[in-house]
Design an enzyme around this catalytic site. Structure first.
Site, PDB file in Angstrom:
ATOM      1  N   HIS A 294       0.834  -1.204   0.000  1.00 19.76           N
ATOM      2  CA  HIS A 294       0.000   0.000   0.000  1.00 19.76           C
ATOM      3  C   HIS A 294       0.866   1.250   0.000  1.00 19.76           C
ATOM      4  O   HIS A 294       1.781   1.368   0.804  1.00 19.76           O
ATOM      5  CB  HIS A 294      -0.928   0.010   1.223  1.00 19.76           C
ATOM      6  CG  HIS A 294      -1.885   1.159   1.216  1.00 19.76           C
ATOM      7  ND1 HIS A 294      -1.988   2.064   2.235  1.00 19.76           N
ATOM      8  CD2 HIS A 294      -2.767   1.572   0.260  1.00 19.76           C
ATOM      9  CE1 HIS A 294      -2.913   2.976   1.933  1.00 19.76           C
ATOM     10  NE2 HIS A 294      -3.398   2.689   0.746  1.00 19.76           N
TER      11      HIS A 294
ATOM     12  N   HIS B  47      -6.224   4.251  -6.202  1.00 26.77           N
ATOM     13  CA  HIS B  47      -7.403   4.932  -5.649  1.00 26.77           C
ATOM     14  C   HIS B  47      -7.228   6.432  -5.857  1.00 26.77           C
ATOM     15  O   HIS B  47      -6.109   6.912  -5.986  1.00 26.77           O
ATOM     16  CB  HIS B  47      -7.594   4.567  -4.179  1.00 26.77           C
ATOM     17  CG  HIS B  47      -8.288   3.255  -4.015  1.00 26.77           C
ATOM     18  ND1 HIS B  47      -9.363   3.076  -3.190  1.00 26.77           N
ATOM     19  CD2 HIS B  47      -8.073   2.063  -4.633  1.00 26.77           C
ATOM     20  CE1 HIS B  47      -9.776   1.825  -3.278  1.00 26.77           C
ATOM     21  NE2 HIS B  47      -9.015   1.188  -4.137  1.00 26.77           N
ATOM     22  N   GLU B  48      -8.362   7.156  -5.892  1.00 27.01           N
ATOM     23  CA  GLU B  48      -8.346   8.565  -6.312  1.00 27.01           C
ATOM     24  C   GLU B  48      -7.499   8.685  -7.587  1.00 27.01           C
ATOM     25  O   GLU B  48      -6.568   9.476  -7.673  1.00 27.01           O
ATOM     26  CB  GLU B  48      -7.810   9.495  -5.207  1.00 27.01           C
ATOM     27  CG  GLU B  48      -8.627   9.456  -3.925  1.00 27.01           C
ATOM     28  CD  GLU B  48      -8.298   8.229  -3.071  1.00 27.01           C
ATOM     29  OE1 GLU B  48      -7.121   7.867  -3.003  1.00 27.01           O
ATOM     30  OE2 GLU B  48      -9.226   7.634  -2.504  1.00 27.01           O
TER      31      GLU B  48
ATOM     32  N   GLU C 296     -16.378   2.350   1.156  1.00 28.32           N
ATOM     33  CA  GLU C 296     -15.973   3.092   2.361  1.00 28.32           C
ATOM     34  C   GLU C 296     -16.977   4.183   2.756  1.00 28.32           C
ATOM     35  O   GLU C 296     -17.118   4.498   3.936  1.00 28.32           O
ATOM     36  CB  GLU C 296     -14.582   3.706   2.146  1.00 28.32           C
ATOM     37  CG  GLU C 296     -14.519   4.692   0.989  1.00 28.32           C
ATOM     38  CD  GLU C 296     -13.093   4.972   0.492  1.00 28.32           C
ATOM     39  OE1 GLU C 296     -12.261   4.045   0.501  1.00 28.32           O
ATOM     40  OE2 GLU C 296     -12.814   6.113   0.094  1.00 28.32           O
TER      41      GLU C 296
HETATM   42  C1  NOJ Z   1      -8.652   6.310   0.205  1.00 29.78           C
HETATM   43  C2  NOJ Z   1      -8.874   4.944  -0.323  1.00 29.78           C
HETATM   44  O1  NOJ Z   1      -9.979   4.920  -1.206  1.00 29.78           O
HETATM   45  C3  NOJ Z   1      -9.094   4.026   0.850  1.00 29.78           C
HETATM   46  O2  NOJ Z   1      -9.401   2.732   0.393  1.00 29.78           O
HETATM   47  C4  NOJ Z   1      -7.868   4.021   1.720  1.00 29.78           C
HETATM   48  O3  NOJ Z   1      -8.084   3.229   2.855  1.00 29.78           O
HETATM   49  C5  NOJ Z   1      -7.522   5.440   2.171  1.00 29.78           C
HETATM   50  N1  NOJ Z   1      -7.487   6.319   1.040  1.00 29.78           N
HETATM   51  C6  NOJ Z   1      -6.164   5.494   2.868  1.00 29.78           C
HETATM   52  O4  NOJ Z   1      -5.150   5.295   1.929  1.00 29.78           O
HETATM   53 CA    CA Z   2     -11.444   6.855  -2.054  1.00 29.71          CA
END
Ligand code: NOJ
Ligand code: CA
Length: 571
Positions: free
Chosen positions: A281, A351-352, A376
């Site tokens: 990550h 992500h983003e 989320e």
């Molecule tokens: C946003 C991500 O969409 C989410 O999955 C992640 O846990 C957080 N950022 C922290 O990186």
């Molecule tokens: Ca997100």
């Protein structure tokens, strides 16, 4: 000189501009684009605002002339949002009065700014706009020769045909990476939902750090016992004490230094011994220059431990201030990460991200991405989370662009005891169906491990495939419901997923897609008679049957409900 290319297919049309090599013109600065799309009428439209920084908005269903992107400004749950004008992001999907379906998007977004579509209600027209930069004041800068991304329109008689179309991916260049067998599609669990529920934290100083060696090993054990290939670990590296809510986020994250309670070497060895892939990550907190500097060494570290994929993240306003997530500067950053990762045999789930435009054909290490309101939001969004019609809409909008890391699989739908004011607004059967409805070569089973314990319905997640030979969209209407059947590669097993919005629904499945003269053992996971996304979301009925390609069956889906079926050839 400028060349305009058109392509017409059975499932749509596309065009792009080429700036060929020419005397006395070496470089161009593009201030905007202004391609015009004239609509024949005031079509029903499913849209999100043309945000320059994020796609994590709910879709609105409205007439074209009722599109009001400005009304979506300042959403409380978004760490960054910039909606400069009344425009929409793509894919934007429409239905005409006589039932024709259209979806507008772009393909092969390379070294260019993302395209939004400006809404001209009076003239029933959309005009392409490009995401800008407050730093340069222009939208795009390129050296000749170059070609713009394709501007695409997918066209289908029915909603289902939109999902079956491969127009976007086909408009990209062929695979440049060759064999990518170093990455295997997989299901994964992880140290993730516990942070979104505030059960633990990314941050070591919080006193409830989630990413410990011990917790990771427990996840590896669980994965190994349950036919799950990977374990994601968020919060393993230093920097989380200062990750959002600060202006000075440059240099905060370190992508090679674990927290002291996380022994990367031991974890990697334990994973390997158990046949499990660790998923790395890298949250950048939108300081991409910090990530640029460390990328090579971060991927090299992964290589050392045979870690083949990384989830990246870009939460917050971009540093430097004035650049946007979807502008040319960031489009190039995301691509640089993909290419650098490919050199190290690393796959990326961003992500983003920048929206998918079929680049996965050229760089198959672009395995999946977010770029929508994910699971989320159900944990913490002040607006009550994703409504039941969210995924039945996403399937015909965002999903047309490419794979989605939505992270389905919440079994503890009410989120007790962690989130008194939030819940997931679907039934349990709907959560199961998402493994088939949503396409992604990686699929998370996102809930806390203890919530899967002794759950008979978890067998579906153990069984379900992630790598598909073929897909059939059996029926669907945008924003209402969708039913998809997918056949797994190698095993030949089929899986069916069906989801509905807030309305209960009766659907009939004709199993004529199965091979003739074969009997199939099927396990049906359907909403209980009393199931309802709000009142009784975990009521589920599991039934085993034997069927063949002549079978037709009718099923009842609860409000916010779903249906998941696994089908195996009878030996
Ligand atoms: C946003 C991500 O969409 C989410 O999955 C992640 O846990 C957080 N950022 C922290 O990186
Ligand atoms: Ca997100």
């Amino acid at each position: 000189m400028l060349t305009l290319y058109f392509r017409a297919y059975d499932d749509g049309a596309a065009f792009r501009y080429e700036f060929p090599e020419q005397p006395s013109l070496n470089e161009v600065i593009i201030l905007d684009e202004n391609s015009q799309f004239n609509l024949t009428s005031n079509h029903k439209t499913w849209w999100i605002p043309g945000d320059w920084d994020i796609y994590e908005h709910l879709y609105t269903e409205s007439d074209f002339t009722a599109i009001d992107a400005i009304s979506k400004r300042g959403h409380k749950a978004l760490a960054q949002t910039s909606i400069p004008e009344n425009s929409v992001n793509t894919p934007v999907t429409m239905r005409t009065a006589d039932g024709l379906h259209l979806s507008f998007h772009e393909a092969n977004l390379t070294d260019y700014s993302g395209m939004t579509l400006r809404i001209d209600k009076e003239n029933l027209m959309m005009t392409s706009g490009l995401v800008g930069s407050d730093i340069t004041g222009y939208k795009v800068k390129r050296t000749l020769p170059f070609k713009t991304p394709w501007r695409t329109i997918q066209i289908s008689e029915d909603a289902a045909g939109l999902i079956e179309s491969n127009l976007i991916v086909n408009l990209n260049e062929p695979n440049k990476l060759g064999d990518v067998d170093w990455f295997t599609p997989m299901k994964y669990v992880g140290i993730w939902w516990e942070m979104h529920l505030d059960k633990s934290s990314w941050d070591l100083k919080s006193g409830k750090h989630g990413a410990t060696t011990e917790n990771t090993k427990a996840h590896i054990d669980f994965a190994a016992q349950n036919n799950i290939g990977g374990v994601l670990v968020e919060g393993w590296n230093t920097g989380w004490e200062h990750w959002i809510g600060f202006e000075d986020r440059e240099g905060v994250f370190d992508f090679v230094t674990p927290y002291p309670d996380y022994d990367l070497e031991e974890v990697a060895k334990y994973a390997k011994d158990n046949g499990i892939q660790i998923i790395m990550h890298h949250e950048t907190s939108s300081a991409p220059r910090t990530y640029d500097k460390q990328m090579d060494s971060a991927y090299a570290l992964m290589n050392k431990y045979d870690i083949r994929s990384v989830k990246t993240g870009y939460v917050g306003k971009i540093i430097p201030k004035g650049e946007y997530h979807h502008g040319q500067w960031m489009v190039n950053h995301y691509r640089r990460a993909l290419k650098t990762a490919a050199k190290h045999k690393v796959a990326i789930n961003a992500h983003e991200p920048i929206k998918p435009t079929g680049i996965r054909r050229t760089y198959p290490n672009a395995i999946s991405r977010e770029g929508l309101r994910g699971q989320e939001f159900n944990a913490w969004s002040p607006d009550g989370g994703n409504p039941p019609d969210h995924l039945p809409t996403v399937a015909f909008t965002r999903m047309l662009a490419g794979p989605i890391d939505f992270t389905p699989g919440v079994f503890n739908i009410k989120l007790d005891p962690y989130k008194a004011n939030n819940q997931v607004n679907t039934t349990l059967a709907h959560q199961l169906a998402l493994y088939v409805v949503i396409y992604s070569p990686i699929q998370m089973a996102c809930d806390l491990l203890e919530h899967y314990k002794d759950q008979l319905a978890f067998q579906f997640i153990r069984d379900v495939g992630v790598d598909w030979e073929q897909t059939k969209v059996l029926h669907g209407e945008v924003g209402d419901f969708v039913t998809i059947a997918r056949q797994e590669r190698e095993t030949g097993n089929w899986f069916v997923g069906s989801i509905t919005d807030e309305n209960k629904r009766q659907i009939t499945i004709n199993f004529d897609f199965l091979e003739k003269d074969k009997e199939y053992e099927i396990v049906v996971y359907k909403d209980g008679n009393d199931a309802h996304w709000d009142d009784n979301p975990t009521s589920i009925t599991i039934e085993k049957q034997t069927i063949n390609s002549t079978t037709k069956k009718t099923f009842n889906l609860a409000p916010g409900g779903g249906l998941a079926i696994s089908l195996k050839v009878k030996k």
